[in-house]
Enzyme design. Structure first.
Site, short mmCIF file in Angstrom:
data_model
loop_
_atom_site.label_atom_id
_atom_site.label_comp_id
_atom_site.label_asym_id
_atom_site.label_seq_id
_atom_site.Cartn_x
_atom_site.Cartn_y
_atom_site.Cartn_z
N HIS A 415 1.00 -2.24 1.03
CA HIS A 415 1.64 -2.15 -0.28
C HIS A 415 3.06 -2.74 -0.29
O HIS A 415 3.64 -2.92 -1.37
CB HIS A 415 1.69 -0.69 -0.74
CG HIS A 415 1.43 -0.52 -2.22
ND1 HIS A 415 1.78 -1.47 -3.14
CD2 HIS A 415 0.86 0.49 -2.92
CE1 HIS A 415 1.45 -1.05 -4.35
NE2 HIS A 415 0.89 0.13 -4.25
N ARG A 416 3.61 -3.02 0.87
CA ARG A 416 4.90 -3.71 0.90
C ARG A 416 4.74 -5.16 0.45
O ARG A 416 5.68 -5.76 -0.08
CB ARG A 416 5.47 -3.71 2.32
CG ARG A 416 5.79 -2.34 2.89
CD ARG A 416 6.19 -2.45 4.34
NE ARG A 416 5.16 -3.08 5.16
CZ ARG A 416 5.29 -3.35 6.46
NH1 ARG A 416 6.43 -3.05 7.09
NH2 ARG A 416 4.30 -3.90 7.13
#
Length: 442
Positions: A415-416
């Site tokens: 999700h980064r």
């Protein structure tokens, strides 16, 4: 035979729940005998019979909620009192109801015979509470009984002052939290120290039933990589069900094609092509998070090539060799590369170079009968796609339920690197190809 319709019990209510019947088919009833207990949004009411005779049929069951005017019971052999009750049931003018002056238990709209006078019923300006002072619909009252909640203690939040389902549930939750909890006295000391017991050591495997396997080689490397990935990359997992019928038909045609006669063809080939197609449409999926050194900040490296990793279960453990520059391969060449990679891994001949430089991975958990999973991302990558088992299931096609080949495509993503819209778009593209392989002609 007379049919008794649920009467208007007043206060503008339109429905009631049959809580219990006090009679059964074949019972004799007289006028004003209680035949049932009904519950409205405002109270519990005993329902008297307007007819005398023998109960014929109970038209609704206990627990059913019925509308005012719906038939609920029949009485056979009703005498003249039935006619009187029927006359009393009919309004004498617009907005008027006949109400008997004398008799037994009477509800608005029907009752015993006798001289009746009429009056215009006033419409209440605001909700009127029942004798118990609580306004709640029958299902809400039943929920309160099931949860052991006293409705008189519940603060209503409905627009008309009625108790809602959320009010009852909230009250029940608070009651369960605070029930039987007493407040202890404040300790005399301001601070106390609680010793923490030492971490217990694993017992030595002296039991003959325990086998100790040293963690080394591939297992050690895999464990280190998975722990590092799980605790460094914030994983988010999504999945979707897919009608893969056309994929199965496509695989069947490829197997019958002379061009693929000497190549092993499986649905994994179509999934691999689908992933390559989807990566081209969402390149961030094929990226990597790179931490900065010193004063240099972190970066995201977007790879415009695909080294497609295929997770393989081998006697040595989990291996993830990858097909270099898979985006440049034709369908036939990709099929050959997949076959070669799989055979090499199972024979234990995968080299370290084959496992380095991967950009995205596919894990085929369907071969083990699994439908979906939340796999851990391979270090240095931002996505891993899990292919579930393909089974025949009922599926709605053009408004009709038909047997179709259905699978679940799932995956985990860093999700980064990728946001929810990119993740969803990528997985939807993979699913779209499995539903219609002709998209690969794009």
């Amino acid at each position: 035979m007379q049919t008794f319709h649920l009467p208007d019990v007043g206060e503008g209510l339109t429905e009631a729940e049959i809580v219990s019947w006090h009679v059964a088919p074949g019972d004799s009833v007289a006028v004003d005998d209680v035949i049932a207990e009904i519950e409205t949004a405002k109270s519990l009411v005993e329902l008297p019979s307007p007819f005398a005779g023998t109960v014929g049929e109970l038209l609704v069951s206990e627990g059913d909620t019925v509308n005012v005017g719906a038939p609920i019971i029949t009485v056979v052999g009703a005498d003249a009192a039935a006619d009187a009750a029927t006359d009393a049931h009919e309004p004498t003018g617009p907005g008027q109801h006949a109400e008997p002056e004398a008799g037994g238990s009477v509800l608005v709209g029907y009752g015993t015979g006798g001289e009746a006078k009429t009056r215009r019923r006033k419409k209440p300006e605001k909700p009127v509470a029942s004798a118990v002072g609580v306004i709640a619909k029958p299902p809400i009252r039943k929920l309160a009984r099931d949860l052991g909640v006293d409705l008189s203690e519940v603060r209503p939040s409905g627009a008309a002052g009625e108790v809602t389902r959320d009010d009852v549930v909230k009250h029940a939750e608070q009651a369960s939290v605070f029930r039987n909890i007493s407040t202890p006295e404040r300790p005399a000391v301001r601070e106390e120290e609680i010793p923490v017991p030492p971490k217990p050591h694993a017992p030595a495997p002296d039991d003959a039933r325990i086998e100790a396997i040293p963690v080394k080689g591939v297992r050690k490397a895999t464990a280190t990589a998975m722990v590092g990935s799980a605790y460094s990359a914030p994983h988010v997992s999504v999945w979707t069900d897919v009608d893969a019928t056309r994929t199965m038909e496509f695989v069947k045609r490829l197997k019958a094609s002379p061009d693929f006669a000497d190549v092993k063809i499986s649905p994994l080939l179509i999934v691999a092509r689908a992933v390559l197609w989807a990566v081209r449409r969402t390149p961030m999926i094929n990226s990597a998070w790179v931490d900065g050194d010193g004063d240099e900040g972190a970066k995201i490296h977007v790879r415009h090539y695909v080294n497609l990793g295929i997770a393989a279960a081998t006697p040595r453990g989990l291996l993830v060799p990858n097909i270099k520059d898979a985006q440049d391969l034709s369908m036939r060449d990709l099929a050959r590369a997949l076959e070669r990679l799989t055979v090499t891994a199972r024979e234990g001949k995968t080299t370290p170079a084959d496992q380095q430089g991967g950009t995205i991975t596919i894990t085929n958990i369907g071969v083990f009968g699994m439908d979906a999973g939340t796999p851990i991302i391979n270090p240095g990558e931002s996505a891993i796609v899990a292919m579930g088992a393909i089974r025949q299931k009922p599926w709605v096609v053009d408004g009709e339920v038909r047997p179709r080949w259905v699978t679940t495509v799932s995956g985990s993503f860093d999700h980064r690197v990728v946001d929810g819209d990119g993740i969803s778009r990528f997985l939807a593209d993979v699913a779209a190809v499995l539903e219609e392989p002709a998209l690969l002609l794009d």
